[in-house]
Design a protein around this motif. Sequence first.
Motif, PDB file in Angstrom:
ATOM      1  N   ARG A   9      -9.456  14.851 -32.136  1.00 48.85           N
ATOM      2  CA  ARG A   9      -9.905  13.461 -32.053  1.00 48.85           C
ATOM      3  C   ARG A   9      -9.055  12.555 -32.935  1.00 48.85           C
ATOM      4  NH1 ARG A   9     -14.630  11.523 -30.576  1.00 48.85           N
ATOM      5  NH2 ARG A   9     -13.360   9.625 -30.575  1.00 48.85           N
ATOM      6  N   TYR A  10      -8.636  13.085 -34.060  1.00 50.01           N
ATOM      7  CA  TYR A  10      -7.806  12.335 -34.998  1.00 50.01           C
ATOM      8  C   TYR A  10      -6.662  13.236 -35.453  1.00 50.01           C
ATOM      9  CZ  TYR A  10     -12.040   9.535 -35.184  1.00 50.01           C
ATOM     10  OH  TYR A  10     -13.124   8.779 -34.835  1.00 50.01           O
ATOM     11  N   PHE A  33      -3.882  11.822 -15.845  1.00 41.80           N
ATOM     12  CA  PHE A  33      -3.079  10.705 -16.341  1.00 41.80           C
ATOM     13  C   PHE A  33      -3.127  10.692 -17.870  1.00 41.80           C
ATOM     14  CE2 PHE A  33      -2.824   8.362 -12.287  1.00 41.80           C
ATOM     15  CZ  PHE A  33      -3.874   8.934 -11.591  1.00 41.80           C
ATOM     16  N   TYR A  35      -2.451   7.885 -21.011  1.00 40.22           N
ATOM     17  CA  TYR A  35      -2.265   6.486 -21.368  1.00 40.22           C
ATOM     18  C   TYR A  35      -2.122   6.367 -22.880  1.00 40.22           C
ATOM     19  CZ  TYR A  35      -3.959   5.113 -16.693  1.00 40.22           C
ATOM     20  OH  TYR A  35      -4.117   4.941 -15.337  1.00 40.22           O
ATOM     21  N   GLN A  37      -2.893   3.559 -25.937  1.00 44.46           N
ATOM     22  CA  GLN A  37      -3.572   2.305 -26.223  1.00 44.46           C
ATOM     23  C   GLN A  37      -3.287   1.875 -27.653  1.00 44.46           C
ATOM     24  OE1 GLN A  37      -7.857   2.218 -25.751  1.00 44.46           O
ATOM     25  NE2 GLN A  37      -7.877  -0.003 -25.581  1.00 44.46           N
ATOM     26  N   GLY A  40      -5.935  -3.446 -30.091  1.00 43.64           N
ATOM     27  CA  GLY A  40      -6.120  -4.756 -29.475  1.00 43.64           C
ATOM     28  C   GLY A  40      -5.537  -4.903 -28.088  1.00 43.64           C
ATOM     29  N   GLN A  41      -5.061  -3.801 -27.530  1.00 45.53           N
ATOM     30  CA  GLN A  41      -4.458  -3.837 -26.196  1.00 45.53           C
ATOM     31  C   GLN A  41      -5.246  -2.960 -25.230  1.00 45.53           C
ATOM     32  OE1 GLN A  41      -1.746  -5.857 -25.534  1.00 45.53           O
ATOM     33  NE2 GLN A  41      -2.130  -6.545 -27.637  1.00 45.53           N
ATOM     34  N   GLY A  42      -4.942  -3.106 -23.969  1.00 43.45           N
ATOM     35  CA  GLY A  42      -5.510  -2.191 -22.989  1.00 43.45           C
ATOM     36  C   GLY A  42      -4.661  -0.937 -22.894  1.00 43.45           C
ATOM     37  N   PRO A  43      -5.209   0.111 -22.292  1.00 44.01           N
ATOM     38  CA  PRO A  43      -4.417   1.329 -22.105  1.00 44.01           C
ATOM     39  C   PRO A  43      -3.174   1.066 -21.268  1.00 44.01           C
ATOM     40  CG  PRO A  43      -6.748   1.738 -21.686  1.00 44.01           C
ATOM     41  CD  PRO A  43      -6.583   0.254 -21.794  1.00 44.01           C
ATOM     42  N   PHE A  45      -0.052   3.032 -19.108  1.00 42.09           N
ATOM     43  CA  PHE A  45       0.291   4.277 -18.427  1.00 42.09           C
ATOM     44  C   PHE A  45       1.497   4.959 -19.058  1.00 42.09           C
ATOM     45  CE2 PHE A  45       0.851   7.183 -14.973  1.00 42.09           C
ATOM     46  CZ  PHE A  45       2.209   7.216 -14.692  1.00 42.09           C
ATOM     47  N   LEU A  91      -5.006   8.386 -24.579  1.00 42.05           N
ATOM     48  CA  LEU A  91      -6.126   8.649 -23.688  1.00 42.05           C
ATOM     49  C   LEU A  91      -5.668   9.495 -22.510  1.00 42.05           C
ATOM     50  CD1 LEU A  91      -7.539   5.028 -23.608  1.00 42.05           C
ATOM     51  CD2 LEU A  91      -8.757   6.988 -24.536  1.00 42.05           C
ATOM     52  N   HIS A 104     -11.615   9.000 -14.880  1.00 44.81           N
ATOM     53  CA  HIS A 104     -12.609   9.259 -15.909  1.00 44.81           C
ATOM     54  C   HIS A 104     -11.880   9.646 -17.187  1.00 44.81           C
ATOM     55  CE1 HIS A 104     -15.846   9.031 -12.970  1.00 44.81           C
ATOM     56  NE2 HIS A 104     -15.004   9.629 -12.140  1.00 44.81           N
ATOM     57  N   PHE A 105     -12.171   8.933 -18.243  1.00 45.60           N
ATOM     58  CA  PHE A 105     -11.418   9.062 -19.483  1.00 45.60           C
ATOM     59  C   PHE A 105     -12.096   9.947 -20.501  1.00 45.60           C
ATOM     60  CE2 PHE A 105      -7.904   6.028 -19.286  1.00 45.60           C
ATOM     61  CZ  PHE A 105      -8.223   5.320 -18.144  1.00 45.60           C
ATOM     62  N   GLY A 106     -11.267  10.617 -21.295  1.00 48.69           N
ATOM     63  CA  GLY A 106     -11.753  11.263 -22.504  1.00 48.69           C
ATOM     64  C   GLY A 106     -11.884  10.243 -23.628  1.00 48.69           C
ATOM     65  N   ASP A 107     -12.321  10.714 -24.792  1.00 52.60           N
ATOM     66  CA  ASP A 107     -12.518   9.814 -25.931  1.00 52.60           C
ATOM     67  C   ASP A 107     -11.226   9.533 -26.692  1.00 52.60           C
ATOM     68  OD1 ASP A 107     -15.852  11.030 -26.754  1.00 52.60           O
ATOM     69  OD2 ASP A 107     -15.181   9.407 -25.442  1.00 52.60           O
TER      70      ASP A 107
ATOM     71  N   GLU B  42     -14.852   5.586 -28.588  1.00 54.86           N
ATOM     72  CA  GLU B  42     -15.069   6.335 -27.350  1.00 54.86           C
ATOM     73  C   GLU B  42     -14.032   5.907 -26.323  1.00 54.86           C
ATOM     74  OE1 GLU B  42     -19.960   6.659 -27.726  1.00 54.86           O
ATOM     75  OE2 GLU B  42     -19.006   6.043 -25.849  1.00 54.86           O
ATOM     76  N   GLY B  43     -13.862   6.733 -25.301  1.00 53.53           N
ATOM     77  CA  GLY B  43     -12.966   6.352 -24.227  1.00 53.53           C
ATOM     78  C   GLY B  43     -13.621   5.361 -23.280  1.00 53.53           C
ATOM     79  N   PRO B  44     -12.831   4.682 -22.457  1.00 53.82           N
ATOM     80  CA  PRO B  44     -13.408   3.764 -21.467  1.00 53.82           C
ATOM     81  C   PRO B  44     -14.297   4.517 -20.485  1.00 53.82           C
ATOM     82  CG  PRO B  44     -11.020   3.453 -21.670  1.00 53.82           C
ATOM     83  CD  PRO B  44     -11.355   4.715 -22.389  1.00 53.82           C
ATOM     84  N   PHE B  89     -12.866  -3.803 -19.995  1.00 50.72           N
ATOM     85  CA  PHE B  89     -11.503  -3.859 -19.481  1.00 50.72           C
ATOM     86  C   PHE B  89     -11.536  -3.950 -17.970  1.00 50.72           C
ATOM     87  CE2 PHE B  89      -8.979  -3.000 -23.215  1.00 50.72           C
ATOM     88  CZ  PHE B  89      -9.808  -2.260 -24.048  1.00 50.72           C
ATOM     89  N   PHE B 105      -4.142  -2.163 -16.893  1.00 48.29           N
ATOM     90  CA  PHE B 105      -5.306  -2.677 -17.609  1.00 48.29           C
ATOM     91  C   PHE B 105      -5.049  -4.048 -18.210  1.00 48.29           C
ATOM     92  CE2 PHE B 105      -8.465   0.704 -17.865  1.00 48.29           C
ATOM     93  CZ  PHE B 105      -7.739   1.814 -17.475  1.00 48.29           C
ATOM     94  N   GLY B 106      -6.107  -4.843 -18.288  1.00 46.53           N
ATOM     95  CA  GLY B 106      -6.085  -6.043 -19.087  1.00 46.53           C
ATOM     96  C   GLY B 106      -6.266  -5.691 -20.557  1.00 46.53           C
TER      97      GLY B 106
END
Lengths: 114, 115
Positions: A9-10, A33, A35, A37, A40-43, A45, A91, A104-107, B42-44, B89, B105-106
């Motif tokens: 996780r870290y 996939f 990604y 992140q 302050g930004q979106g994920p 690719f 991610l 579907h994303f992981g944490d 957490e993830g999205p 998002f 993504f935005g």
Amino acid sequence: GAGVSQSPRYKVAKRGQDVALRCDPISGHVSLFWYQQALGQGPEFLTYFQNEAQLDKSGLPSDRFFAERPEGSVSTLKIQRTQQEDSAVYLCASAGTGGNQPQHFGDGTRLSIL
Amino acid sequence: DQQVKQNSPSLSVQEGRISILNCDYTNSMFDYFLWYKKYPAEGPTFLISISSIKDKNEDGRFTVFLNKSAKHLSLHIVPSQPGDSAVYFCAASFFWTNTGNQFYFGTGTSLTVIP
């Protein structure tokens, strides 16, 4: 578990070290996939696998980034000779077959390079 | 260049009222749009999606509207609840059969629902 699992996780590493991030997708999902992140930004690719085939790696920022999914299930993202700008949340997402499908994303793994 | 834009970094709404989150995109080839909700650390989490052949999709308290001519989509949450407080998002994709459908993504909108 039923969801996408990522480990660790870290992760804290010193600049120049190599790191490996693991993703265990939802069972049966052929699409995987990665990604990145930034704060302050979106994920954004990085790369895409269909089963064990890496079909798109156009988002990998440099040749220090390498991803694999040798048996079409678990995937590993490796970053060699890490630099401070690699600090981000990484991610992993998986998706089923067929037409448009939600991912579907992981944490995520929060990577900090000192 | 950012192909999906969320111009409002934050939004505050009273509990019980409607929350409207907006998203604009530049690539007219996008044919699939989604909203994700993200809590800290957490993830999205997938919330709702819409195909370009539709202009509205509803799921309980959540409705997504798509205006293709304006390249704009919005998420309506009604009534808003404190548990809806999160970062939202929007994402878009176009499906290529040989390379899958990466999502664009935005930058997210942080929604706070005030009790």
